[in-house]
Scaffold this active site. Structure first.
Site, PDB file in Angstrom:
ATOM      1  N   ASP A  35      -1.459  -6.985  -3.298  1.00 48.83           N
ATOM      2  CA  ASP A  35      -1.868  -6.065  -2.229  1.00 48.83           C
ATOM      3  C   ASP A  35      -0.847  -4.939  -2.112  1.00 48.83           C
ATOM      4  O   ASP A  35       0.354  -5.175  -2.292  1.00 48.83           O
ATOM      5  CB  ASP A  35      -1.965  -6.825  -0.884  1.00 48.83           C
ATOM      6  N   ASN A  36      -1.334  -3.743  -1.820  1.00 51.12           N
ATOM      7  CA  ASN A  36      -0.386  -2.660  -1.513  1.00 51.12           C
ATOM      8  C   ASN A  36      -0.392  -2.363  -0.009  1.00 51.12           C
ATOM      9  O   ASN A  36       0.253  -1.429   0.441  1.00 51.12           O
ATOM     10  CB  ASN A  36      -0.708  -1.384  -2.312  1.00 51.12           C
ATOM     11  N   TYR A 149     -17.676   4.457  -0.724  1.00 50.37           N
ATOM     12  CA  TYR A 149     -17.623   2.985  -0.748  1.00 50.37           C
ATOM     13  C   TYR A 149     -18.839   2.430  -1.494  1.00 50.37           C
ATOM     14  O   TYR A 149     -18.696   1.614  -2.404  1.00 50.37           O
ATOM     15  CB  TYR A 149     -17.606   2.470   0.690  1.00 50.37           C
TER      16      TYR A 149
END
Ligand code: UDP
Length: 315
Positions: A35-36, A149
């Site tokens: 994860d960032n 998205y």
């Protein structure tokens, strides 16, 4: 004893990702979360930090992913997922759906691992067919604000199927319908966290449009059960997972006011562009192929979620 496997979860710090890490660790497996924290929350991973079976890699998966050692499953859950988030991070959303999926597929291919894509009911856009079956191709505006998205996830599905067909990889695609529960961010912008935060702090609940638009709401533990079942199944076609229990957004706001005992009022705000008017999963496929059906009703799920939000708002 079951054999220990290694699960890589991209977006492991997010709402769904962190619940997946918890489930796989509970089952005695190794978990590597990547994860960032663009929209994920590192606090969601705090309970696992001392567990030697858990590892966190801080990394943006839109850049190539390197993981040492054996990997059995790659679950690609990294992406902004709230409309507010993907409007704020449109290019990151497109990149993680396209480049991130490519990199996650590449990792799974190299490791000969099963690949699992978190797709979405947004692939159906503002649907002209109701409820939505997996065979429906959808009604998406590619150049609208939500297109970043929707199209990223549609591309991700196409890429996943291409890897399945070309490289004979074992791949899974889940189409997740609106899901809620503990570990959602208090202000991630989605209807349930927003309404709960507003109701519990005495602010007006912001219903967009006339509130007649509908959603069907699934509690997180049911979704995690569905993910696990699909992951371990032989199914390679997309499968809808969600709770068909449909409710209008206005009724949802009223229910939340009632359940929290709040004195808040409802105010109407403009409806976001391309906001789907209806949404309900047809879950025939999940029932048939996975023997999965949701167990937690809206009142019960909201009760657990209210407890979490009350506690989180106190901190
Ligand atoms: N919504 C709302 N008020 C809010 C947030 C959302 O009325 O503060 C509406 C939104 O316009 C949509 C529905 O609630 O019709 C569900 O929105 P959400 O962001 O939870 O997810 P979506 O299903 O649109 O991805």
């Amino acid at each position: 004893m079951a054999i220990r496997k290694t699960y890589v979860v991209t977006g492991g710090g997010g709402f769904i990702g962190s619940h997946l890490c918890e489930r796989f660790l509970e089952r005695g497996h190794h978990v590597i979360a990547i994860d960032n924290f663009l929209t994920g929350n590192e606090k969601n991973l705090a309970p696992f930090k001392k567990n030697s079976a858990f590892k966190l890699i801080r990394h943006n998966v839109s850049k190539p992913i390197r993981v040492p050692g054996r990997v059995d499953y790659v679950l690609h859950f990294a992406s902004p997922a709230s409309p507010l988030d993907y409007l704020q991070f449109p290019i990151q959303t497109l990149k993680v759906g396209a480049l991130g999926t490519h990199n996650a597929l590449g990792l799974a291919k190299e490791k000969k691992a099963v690949f699992f894509l978190a797709s979405t009911s947004e692939v159906y856009g503002d649907p002209l067919l109701h409820p939505q079956v997996e065979e429906y191709w959808g009604n998406v505006n590619p150049v609208g604000p939500r297109g970043v998205y929707d199209e990223a996830k549609r591309f991700a599905e196409a890429l996943t199927m291409a890897y399945h067909r070309t490289h004979k990889m074992d791949t899974k695609i889940i189409r997740i319908f609106n899901t809620y529960g503990p570990q959602m961010r208090l202000h991630d912008g989605r209807a349930i966290p927003e309404f709960l935060s507003q109701a519990l702090t005495g602010k007006s609940l912001t219903v967009f449009g006339d509130g007649k638009q509908t959603r069907s709401l699934c509690y997180i533990s049911d979704l995690v059960d569905g993910i696990e079942k699909l992951l371990l199944s032989p199914v390679n076609e997309p499968v809808n997972v969600g709770n068909p229990n449909e409710i209008s957004i206005r009724d949802l706001a009223k229910k939340i006011i009632r359940m929290t005992g709040s004195t808040s009022r409802i105010v109407n705000k403009p409806l976001p562009v391309d906001d789907p008017k209806v949404r309900q999963p047809d879950i025939t496929r999940a029932r048939k192929y996975l023997s999965w059906t949701p167990k937690v009703g809206l009142d019960e799920g909201l009760k657990y979620t209210i407890e979490y939000f009350k506690e989180a708002l106190r901190k």
